[in-house]
Design a protein around this motif. Sequence first.
Motif, PDB file in Angstrom:
ATOM      1  N   ALA A 161     -16.483  17.002  22.964  1.00 11.58           N
ATOM      2  CA  ALA A 161     -16.529  15.630  22.445  1.00 11.58           C
ATOM      3  C   ALA A 161     -15.521  15.441  21.314  1.00 11.58           C
ATOM      4  CB  ALA A 161     -17.942  15.314  21.970  1.00 11.58           C
ATOM      5  N   ALA A 162     -14.471  16.245  21.298  1.00  9.91           N
ATOM      6  CA  ALA A 162     -13.493  16.233  20.206  1.00  9.91           C
ATOM      7  C   ALA A 162     -12.969  14.842  19.852  1.00  9.91           C
ATOM      8  CB  ALA A 162     -12.347  17.194  20.508  1.00  9.91           C
ATOM      9  N   PRO A 163     -12.623  13.985  20.816  1.00  9.72           N
ATOM     10  CA  PRO A 163     -12.100  12.667  20.432  1.00  9.72           C
ATOM     11  C   PRO A 163     -13.066  11.864  19.556  1.00  9.72           C
ATOM     12  CG  PRO A 163     -11.550  13.105  22.709  1.00  9.72           C
ATOM     13  CD  PRO A 163     -12.499  14.208  22.272  1.00  9.72           C
ATOM     14  N   SER A 164     -14.356  12.077  19.713  1.00 11.28           N
ATOM     15  CA  SER A 164     -15.329  11.344  18.894  1.00 11.28           C
ATOM     16  C   SER A 164     -15.381  11.857  17.453  1.00 11.28           C
ATOM     17  CB  SER A 164     -16.727  11.406  19.525  1.00 11.28           C
ATOM     18  OG  SER A 164     -17.271  12.715  19.468  1.00 11.28           O
ATOM     19  N   LEU A 165     -14.753  12.997  17.200  1.00 10.73           N
ATOM     20  CA  LEU A 165     -14.755  13.597  15.865  1.00 10.73           C
ATOM     21  C   LEU A 165     -13.441  13.346  15.117  1.00 10.73           C
ATOM     22  CD1 LEU A 165     -16.363  17.008  16.864  1.00 10.73           C
ATOM     23  CD2 LEU A 165     -17.511  14.906  16.107  1.00 10.73           C
ATOM     24  N   ALA A 166     -12.514  12.644  15.757  1.00  7.26           N
ATOM     25  CA  ALA A 166     -11.189  12.383  15.168  1.00  7.26           C
ATOM     26  C   ALA A 166     -11.323  11.743  13.793  1.00  7.26           C
ATOM     27  CB  ALA A 166     -10.380  11.482  16.089  1.00  7.26           C
TER      28      ALA A 166
ATOM     29  N   ALA B  85     -21.968  16.847  13.796  1.00  7.73           N
ATOM     30  CA  ALA B  85     -23.068  16.602  14.739  1.00  7.73           C
ATOM     31  C   ALA B  85     -23.514  15.143  14.691  1.00  7.73           C
ATOM     32  CB  ALA B  85     -24.234  17.535  14.453  1.00  7.73           C
ATOM     33  N   ALA B  86     -23.491  14.538  13.514  1.00  2.91           N
ATOM     34  CA  ALA B  86     -23.900  13.134  13.372  1.00  2.91           C
ATOM     35  C   ALA B  86     -22.923  12.189  14.075  1.00  2.91           C
ATOM     36  CB  ALA B  86     -24.021  12.769  11.896  1.00  2.91           C
ATOM     37  N   ALA B  87     -21.650  12.592  14.186  1.00  2.00           N
ATOM     38  CA  ALA B  87     -20.635  11.735  14.803  1.00  2.00           C
ATOM     39  C   ALA B  87     -20.389  12.066  16.271  1.00  2.00           C
ATOM     40  CB  ALA B  87     -19.315  11.886  14.034  1.00  2.00           C
ATOM     41  N   PHE B  88     -20.936  13.140  16.724  1.00  4.02           N
ATOM     42  CA  PHE B  88     -20.745  13.725  18.048  1.00  4.02           C
ATOM     43  C   PHE B  88     -21.182  12.759  19.149  1.00  4.02           C
ATOM     44  CE2 PHE B  88     -22.981  16.741  21.018  1.00  4.02           C
ATOM     45  CZ  PHE B  88     -21.912  17.507  21.408  1.00  4.02           C
ATOM     46  N   ASP B  89     -20.311  12.482  20.119  1.00  3.88           N
ATOM     47  CA  ASP B  89     -20.619  11.582  21.235  1.00  3.88           C
ATOM     48  C   ASP B  89     -21.322  12.375  22.336  1.00  3.88           C
ATOM     49  OD1 ASP B  89     -20.340  10.194  23.787  1.00  3.88           O
ATOM     50  OD2 ASP B  89     -18.920   8.864  22.778  1.00  3.88           O
ATOM     51  N   LEU B  90     -22.623  12.144  22.493  1.00  2.00           N
ATOM     52  CA  LEU B  90     -23.427  12.893  23.451  1.00  2.00           C
ATOM     53  C   LEU B  90     -22.967  12.684  24.888  1.00  2.00           C
ATOM     54  CD1 LEU B  90     -26.930  12.191  21.895  1.00  2.00           C
ATOM     55  CD2 LEU B  90     -25.592  14.284  21.679  1.00  2.00           C
ATOM     56  N   ALA B  91     -22.654  11.450  25.253  1.00  2.00           N
ATOM     57  CA  ALA B  91     -22.211  11.169  26.628  1.00  2.00           C
ATOM     58  C   ALA B  91     -20.892  11.881  26.926  1.00  2.00           C
ATOM     59  CB  ALA B  91     -22.088   9.662  26.845  1.00  2.00           C
ATOM     60  N   MET B  92     -19.985  11.888  25.971  1.00  5.14           N
ATOM     61  CA  MET B  92     -18.703  12.561  26.160  1.00  5.14           C
ATOM     62  C   MET B  92     -18.922  14.072  26.311  1.00  5.14           C
ATOM     63  SD  MET B  92     -15.319  12.435  23.701  1.00  5.14           S
ATOM     64  CE  MET B  92     -15.344  10.650  23.646  1.00  5.14           C
ATOM     65  N   ALA B  93     -19.810  14.625  25.513  1.00  4.66           N
ATOM     66  CA  ALA B  93     -20.112  16.056  25.614  1.00  4.66           C
ATOM     67  C   ALA B  93     -20.708  16.388  26.977  1.00  4.66           C
ATOM     68  CB  ALA B  93     -21.048  16.488  24.501  1.00  4.66           C
ATOM     69  N   ARG B  94     -21.610  15.548  27.465  1.00  5.74           N
ATOM     70  CA  ARG B  94     -22.202  15.781  28.789  1.00  5.74           C
ATOM     71  C   ARG B  94     -21.139  15.744  29.876  1.00  5.74           C
ATOM     72  NH1 ARG B  94     -27.014  12.354  30.666  1.00  5.74           N
ATOM     73  NH2 ARG B  94     -26.998  13.985  32.238  1.00  5.74           N
ATOM     74  N   GLU B  95     -20.210  14.820  29.760  1.00  2.00           N
ATOM     75  CA  GLU B  95     -19.176  14.650  30.785  1.00  2.00           C
ATOM     76  C   GLU B  95     -18.199  15.830  30.838  1.00  2.00           C
ATOM     77  OE1 GLU B  95     -15.564  11.553  31.904  1.00  2.00           O
ATOM     78  OE2 GLU B  95     -17.050  10.967  30.415  1.00  2.00           O
ATOM     79  N   HIS B  96     -17.939  16.440  29.698  1.00  2.00           N
ATOM     80  CA  HIS B  96     -16.890  17.456  29.627  1.00  2.00           C
ATOM     81  C   HIS B  96     -17.394  18.875  29.369  1.00  2.00           C
ATOM     82  CE1 HIS B  96     -13.777  14.456  29.916  1.00  2.00           C
ATOM     83  NE2 HIS B  96     -14.482  13.722  29.084  1.00  2.00           N
ATOM     84  N   SER B  97     -18.719  19.058  29.289  1.00  2.00           N
ATOM     85  CA  SER B  97     -19.269  20.390  29.048  1.00  2.00           C
ATOM     86  C   SER B  97     -20.452  20.637  29.980  1.00  2.00           C
ATOM     87  CB  SER B  97     -19.735  20.525  27.595  1.00  2.00           C
ATOM     88  OG  SER B  97     -20.449  21.728  27.421  1.00  2.00           O
ATOM     89  N   PRO B  98     -20.255  21.462  31.003  1.00  2.00           N
ATOM     90  CA  PRO B  98     -21.368  21.769  31.902  1.00  2.00           C
ATOM     91  C   PRO B  98     -22.574  22.364  31.179  1.00  2.00           C
ATOM     92  CG  PRO B  98     -19.304  22.497  32.875  1.00  2.00           C
ATOM     93  CD  PRO B  98     -18.996  22.077  31.468  1.00  2.00           C
ATOM     94  N   SER B  99     -22.354  23.177  30.161  1.00  2.03           N
ATOM     95  CA  SER B  99     -23.497  23.783  29.461  1.00  2.03           C
ATOM     96  C   SER B  99     -24.269  22.744  28.653  1.00  2.03           C
ATOM     97  CB  SER B  99     -23.047  24.944  28.566  1.00  2.03           C
ATOM     98  OG  SER B  99     -22.232  24.497  27.505  1.00  2.03           O
TER      99      SER B  99
END
Length: 90
Positions: free
Chosen positions: A13-18, A63-77
Amino acid sequence: MSRSARPPWFLAAAPSLAGRRGLADPLHRPADPEGPRDCKGWLSANRVDGRAYKPASDQAALAAAFDLAMAREHSPSFDKLWRDLTMLLN
């Protein structure tokens, strides 16, 4: 380190942490977010303030800025964790 916000998931979810906690803006995720073995090093290398990533001081804010949907899309774990928790809660 907390398993709820592992750095590999931050990479997914790196882009959401920019622009947060000294990270570059824009911030692009690696092609394989779960591939880097040194995720803390990746986060440190992508800071523009010259500081290193420190879980004790950086993790909660990221963690507070972390985009959950983006993480789900790009991280199988992360997606597996999400599905498992959803199943347990339902």
